[in-house]
Design a protein around this motif. Structure first.
Motif, mmCIF file in Angstrom:
data_model
loop_
_atom_site.group_PDB
_atom_site.id
_atom_site.type_symbol
_atom_site.label_atom_id
_atom_site.label_comp_id
_atom_site.label_asym_id
_atom_site.label_seq_id
_atom_site.Cartn_x
_atom_site.Cartn_y
_atom_site.Cartn_z
ATOM 1 N N ARG A 189 0.833 -1.208 0.000
ATOM 2 C CA ARG A 189 0.000 0.000 0.000
ATOM 3 C C ARG A 189 0.868 1.260 0.000
ATOM 4 N NH1 ARG A 189 -5.221 1.536 0.840
ATOM 5 N NH2 ARG A 189 -5.507 3.559 1.815
ATOM 6 N N ALA A 190 1.938 1.242 0.755
ATOM 7 C CA ALA A 190 2.822 2.409 0.825
ATOM 8 C C ALA A 190 3.441 2.698 -0.539
ATOM 9 C CB ALA A 190 3.910 2.190 1.868
ATOM 10 N N GLU A 191 3.792 1.647 -1.269
ATOM 11 C CA GLU A 191 4.373 1.828 -2.599
ATOM 12 C C GLU A 191 3.366 2.443 -3.563
ATOM 13 O OE1 GLU A 191 5.833 -1.977 -3.856
ATOM 14 O OE2 GLU A 191 7.302 -2.072 -2.242
ATOM 15 N N ILE A 192 2.117 1.989 -3.487
ATOM 16 C CA ILE A 192 1.058 2.531 -4.351
ATOM 17 C C ILE A 192 0.806 3.994 -4.013
ATOM 18 C CG2 ILE A 192 -1.385 2.366 -4.959
ATOM 19 C CD1 ILE A 192 -1.116 -0.697 -4.576
ATOM 20 N N GLU A 193 0.719 4.306 -2.724
ATOM 21 C CA GLU A 193 0.489 5.698 -2.311
ATOM 22 C C GLU A 193 1.639 6.596 -2.769
ATOM 23 O OE1 GLU A 193 -0.120 5.301 1.880
ATOM 24 O OE2 GLU A 193 -2.265 4.907 1.656
ATOM 25 N N LYS A 194 2.860 6.085 -2.683
ATOM 26 C CA LYS A 194 4.012 6.854 -3.135
ATOM 27 C C LYS A 194 3.914 7.118 -4.643
ATOM 28 C CE LYS A 194 9.016 6.764 -3.579
ATOM 29 N NZ LYS A 194 10.208 5.957 -3.581
ATOM 30 N N ARG A 195 3.532 6.086 -5.400
ATOM 31 C CA ARG A 195 3.413 6.243 -6.852
ATOM 32 C C ARG A 195 2.295 7.216 -7.206
ATOM 33 N NH1 ARG A 195 5.832 7.196 -11.242
ATOM 34 N NH2 ARG A 195 4.939 6.233 -13.075
#
Length: 76
Positions: free
Chosen positions: A2-8
């Motif tokens: 989820r953190a990776e998606i939010e960062k993207r």
């Protein structure tokens, strides 16, 4: 994950805003360039009319064929 998606998502939003800013800048430059070309076109027309007047003293510089106006030469 989820953190990776939010960062993207954040990165893409930043890129999107930058793209919008660049597009607005280009649109401003396009409008400025159109105005510049319109002024140049008008100056060319005036100077060509002056040249025609000097070279054709019988007609007093009147050109029997109408020329396009500056607004017709530069698309808006």
């Amino acid at each position: 994950m989820r953190a990776e998606i939010e960062k993207r998502v954040s990165e893409l939003e930043t890129e999107y805003r930058e793209g919008q800013r660049m597009l607005a800048d280009l649109e401003t430059k396009q409008a400025d360039l159109q105005q510049t070309l319109l002024r140049i076109s008008g100056a060319l027309q005036v100077l060509n009319e002056l040249l025609a007047a000097e070279s054709d003293p019988e007609t007093g510089g009147a050109d029997p064929t109408p020329q396009a106006t500056a607004s017709q030469e530069v698309p808006a």
